[in-house]
Scaffold this active site. Sequence first.
Site, mmCIF file in Angstrom:
data_model
loop_
_atom_site.group_PDB
_atom_site.id
_atom_site.type_symbol
_atom_site.label_atom_id
_atom_site.label_comp_id
_atom_site.label_asym_id
_atom_site.label_seq_id
_atom_site.Cartn_x
_atom_site.Cartn_y
_atom_site.Cartn_z
ATOM 1 N N TYR A 7 0.560 -1.291 0.121
ATOM 2 C CA TYR A 7 0.018 -0.070 -0.123
ATOM 3 C C TYR A 7 0.930 1.111 0.068
ATOM 4 C CZ TYR A 7 -2.768 3.816 2.087
ATOM 5 O OH TYR A 7 -3.219 4.789 2.224
ATOM 6 N N LYS A 33 1.642 4.114 -3.029
ATOM 7 C CA LYS A 33 1.349 5.500 -2.922
ATOM 8 C C LYS A 33 2.644 6.304 -3.263
ATOM 9 C CE LYS A 33 -2.881 5.784 -1.607
ATOM 10 N NZ LYS A 33 -3.875 6.857 -1.912
HETATM 11 N N1 NAD Z 1 -8.354 6.705 5.966
HETATM 12 C C1 NAD Z 1 -7.063 7.145 6.443
HETATM 13 O O1 NAD Z 1 -6.516 7.008 7.478
HETATM 14 C C2 NAD Z 1 -5.827 7.530 5.170
HETATM 15 C C3 NAD Z 1 -4.823 7.953 5.801
HETATM 16 C C4 NAD Z 1 -3.829 8.048 4.566
HETATM 17 C C5 NAD Z 1 -4.262 8.342 3.263
HETATM 18 N N2 NAD Z 1 -5.402 7.942 2.964
HETATM 19 C C6 NAD Z 1 -5.902 8.132 1.652
HETATM 20 O O2 NAD Z 1 -6.910 8.923 1.460
HETATM 21 C C7 NAD Z 1 -7.789 8.378 0.283
HETATM 22 C C8 NAD Z 1 -8.967 8.125 1.026
HETATM 23 O O3 NAD Z 1 -9.190 7.282 2.150
HETATM 24 P P1 NAD Z 1 -10.709 6.920 2.593
HETATM 25 O O4 NAD Z 1 -10.216 6.467 4.030
HETATM 26 O O5 NAD Z 1 -11.569 7.811 2.537
HETATM 27 O O6 NAD Z 1 -11.008 5.684 1.798
HETATM 28 P P2 NAD Z 1 -12.511 5.167 1.356
HETATM 29 O O7 NAD Z 1 -12.577 3.635 0.866
HETATM 30 O O8 NAD Z 1 -13.403 5.610 2.279
HETATM 31 O O9 NAD Z 1 -12.556 6.042 -0.122
HETATM 32 C C9 NAD Z 1 -11.942 5.620 -1.317
HETATM 33 C C10 NAD Z 1 -13.081 6.061 -2.297
HETATM 34 O O10 NAD Z 1 -12.343 5.765 -3.589
HETATM 35 C C11 NAD Z 1 -13.290 4.834 -4.175
HETATM 36 N N3 NAD Z 1 -12.455 4.065 -5.392
HETATM 37 C C12 NAD Z 1 -11.415 2.988 -4.941
HETATM 38 N N4 NAD Z 1 -11.003 2.696 -6.176
HETATM 39 C C13 NAD Z 1 -11.705 3.190 -7.285
HETATM 40 C C14 NAD Z 1 -11.416 3.463 -8.700
HETATM 41 N N5 NAD Z 1 -10.627 2.529 -9.225
HETATM 42 N N6 NAD Z 1 -12.303 3.892 -9.520
HETATM 43 C C15 NAD Z 1 -13.239 4.749 -8.721
HETATM 44 N N7 NAD Z 1 -13.481 4.897 -7.272
HETATM 45 C C16 NAD Z 1 -12.565 4.273 -6.699
HETATM 46 C C17 NAD Z 1 -14.098 4.087 -3.251
HETATM 47 O O11 NAD Z 1 -15.201 3.308 -3.864
HETATM 48 C C18 NAD Z 1 -14.129 4.809 -2.130
HETATM 49 O O12 NAD Z 1 -15.251 5.562 -2.410
HETATM 50 C C19 NAD Z 1 -7.026 7.072 -0.088
HETATM 51 O O13 NAD Z 1 -6.151 7.384 -1.354
HETATM 52 C C20 NAD Z 1 -6.173 6.616 0.971
HETATM 53 O O14 NAD Z 1 -5.232 5.903 0.611
HETATM 54 C C21 NAD Z 1 -6.327 7.678 3.920
HETATM 55 O O1 UPG Z 2 -8.577 -4.266 15.132
HETATM 56 C C1 UPG Z 2 -7.280 -3.598 15.035
HETATM 57 C C2 UPG Z 2 -7.222 -2.533 14.191
HETATM 58 C C3 UPG Z 2 -5.806 -1.782 14.272
HETATM 59 N N1 UPG Z 2 -5.135 -1.885 15.285
HETATM 60 C C4 UPG Z 2 -3.811 -1.188 15.354
HETATM 61 O O2 UPG Z 2 -4.132 0.109 15.210
HETATM 62 C C5 UPG Z 2 -3.336 0.819 14.922
HETATM 63 C C6 UPG Z 2 -4.039 1.933 13.620
HETATM 64 O O3 UPG Z 2 -4.474 0.887 12.793
HETATM 65 P P1 UPG Z 2 -5.445 1.130 11.378
HETATM 66 O O4 UPG Z 2 -6.591 1.884 12.116
HETATM 67 O O5 UPG Z 2 -5.895 -0.011 10.645
HETATM 68 O O6 UPG Z 2 -4.727 2.198 10.577
HETATM 69 P P2 UPG Z 2 -3.222 2.026 9.768
HETATM 70 O O7 UPG Z 2 -3.244 0.778 9.390
HETATM 71 O O8 UPG Z 2 -2.166 2.952 10.576
HETATM 72 O O9 UPG Z 2 -3.642 2.733 8.430
HETATM 73 C C7 UPG Z 2 -4.419 3.799 8.183
HETATM 74 O O10 UPG Z 2 -3.703 4.692 8.098
HETATM 75 C C8 UPG Z 2 -2.640 5.077 7.312
HETATM 76 C C9 UPG Z 2 -1.674 6.190 7.572
HETATM 77 O O11 UPG Z 2 -1.024 5.665 9.018
HETATM 78 C C10 UPG Z 2 -3.304 5.201 6.053
HETATM 79 O O12 UPG Z 2 -2.289 5.404 4.898
HETATM 80 C C11 UPG Z 2 -4.244 3.984 5.667
HETATM 81 O O13 UPG Z 2 -4.993 4.151 4.241
HETATM 82 C C12 UPG Z 2 -5.204 3.716 6.821
HETATM 83 O O14 UPG Z 2 -5.846 2.292 6.779
HETATM 84 C C13 UPG Z 2 -2.289 -0.084 14.133
HETATM 85 O O15 UPG Z 2 -1.202 -0.035 15.199
HETATM 86 C C14 UPG Z 2 -2.870 -1.495 14.282
HETATM 87 O O16 UPG Z 2 -2.168 -2.529 14.232
HETATM 88 C C15 UPG Z 2 -5.273 -2.904 16.318
HETATM 89 O O17 UPG Z 2 -4.432 -3.160 17.125
HETATM 90 N N2 UPG Z 2 -6.352 -3.652 16.042
#
Ligand code: NAD
Ligand code: UPG
Length: 334
Positions: free
Chosen positions: A145, A149
């Site tokens: 992942y 990115k």
């Molecule tokens: N959630 C986090 O903590 C976190 C942290 C760092 C970066 N990000 C990045 O932020 C962005 C949004 O994350 P999120 O948590 O809102 O995820 P999310 O899954 O809620 O949103 C992603 C959206 O993209 C759509 N999608 C996926 N593949 C697609 C494709 N090929 N064509 C069109 N639509 C598509 C999905 O249907 C979804 O609605 C992602 O790029 C993720 O990598 C998220």
């Molecule tokens: O059931 C669970 C879920 C998570 N964790 C821990 O909680 C922390 C946070 O985990 P999670 O909430 O799954 O987030 P990340 O794995 O840190 O990943 C998120 O945050 C990243 C940035 O850190 C983004 O890039 C990713 O898209 C997003 O999924 C980690 O240490 C996990 O191991 C647990 O112990 N138990």
Amino acid sequence: MTTILVTGGAGYIGSHTCKLLGSEGFQVVVLDSLEYGHQKSLHISDKKPVFVQGDIGDRKLLEGLFEKYAFDAVVHFAAYTYVSESVKEPGKYYLNNFSKPLTLLDVILKYGCKKFILSSTCATYGNPDYIPIDEKHPQRPLNPYGWSKYFLEQAIKDYHLAHGLSFVFLRYFNASGASEDGLIGEDHDPETHLIPLVLKNIKGEVPELKVFGKDYPTEDGTCIRDYIHVEDLANAHLKALLYLDRKGKSTAFNLGTGTGYSVLEVIKASESVTGKKAAYSFAPRREGDAVSLIADPSKALEDLGWKASWTDLQEIIRSAWSWENGPKNGSYAD
Ligand SMILES: NC(=O)c1ccc[n+]([C@@H]2O[C@H](COP(=O)([O-])OP(=O)(O)OC[C@H]3O[C@@H](n4cnc5c(N)ncnc54)[C@H](O)[C@@H]3O)[C@@H](O)[C@H]2O)c1
Ligand SMILES: O=c1ccn([C@@H]2O[C@H](COP(=O)(O)OP(=O)(O)O[C@H]3O[C@H](CO)[C@@H](O)[C@H](O)[C@H]3O)[C@@H](O)[C@H]2O)c(=O)[nH]1
């Protein structure tokens, strides 16, 4: 009126951003496959975005959109986001998060759009050499992942040099919480993120909460993350659009609060917000997890004028708890 293409706009962070951009007067066009997002999350905006269901790798569909709208910028959220899944199915992540966006970039350039904002991640840093992590920190992802990115960042930098595409990489730390008005929040299926899982466990919806790893080199042995509120992330996109408008230099920004919390601290804070106990047990480390990820967000303050306004973990969790217990905007069909 400025028109913006938002890919993945029906997802968690995307929908909060569309809500804000709409209220700021932007015309938003959302392209989302709805594999994970929810169209109903877009109904709550003051100014509803145009919604198109489709895939970012579909060149014909993209060209049709660029023929129809004069996009000033593209905000690219669409991606797969599960760290642990990416370890088991790397190809899925390289295709969706790296290869398909190359088609999007091609079409963007073909139609002369020159501004691109990428949802990037602290997962591109890997295990840090120092904390808090600034943007100069070496990028050594620990999982596919993060690599997907990282590769996309590199491709965009090359497009910048070759074709003058301006970009901002927003490297989010851990997105969390829900909109203050309670209308939208985190609604993933499956849910793998810590805060919603703890809250669902407390509600009795997730019987088994596992804490992945208890032997990390941290004070209580569990991983540390920097939880940044989703409305703060939405605001950073608005600031990044304005930054590109004023011809800001193409660059990356770390988006976090600057404070880290361990998994056990998140559980304790959730218990304190809800007044109820979580039932958890320890499990082995989860593959691909970094020990500790905490942002140095000072560059975003300096250049974008952005800083987190939600700085109290309990308040962040409280917003997620209100969303968990609210109507979940159920009056709209998906
Ligand atoms: N959630 C986090 O903590 C976190 C942290 C760092 C970066 N990000 C990045 O932020 C962005 C949004 O994350 P999120 O948590 O809102 O995820 P999310 O899954 O809620 O949103 C992603 C959206 O993209 C759509 N999608 C996926 N593949 C697609 C494709 N090929 N064509 C069109 N639509 C598509 C999905 O249907 C979804 O609605 C992602 O790029 C993720 O990598 C998220
Ligand atoms: O059931 C669970 C879920 C998570 N964790 C821990 O909680 C922390 C946070 O985990 P999670 O909430 O799954 O987030 P990340 O794995 O840190 O990943 C998120 O945050 C990243 C940035 O850190 C983004 O890039 C990713 O898209 C997003 O999924 C980690 O240490 C996990 O191991 C647990 O112990 N138990």
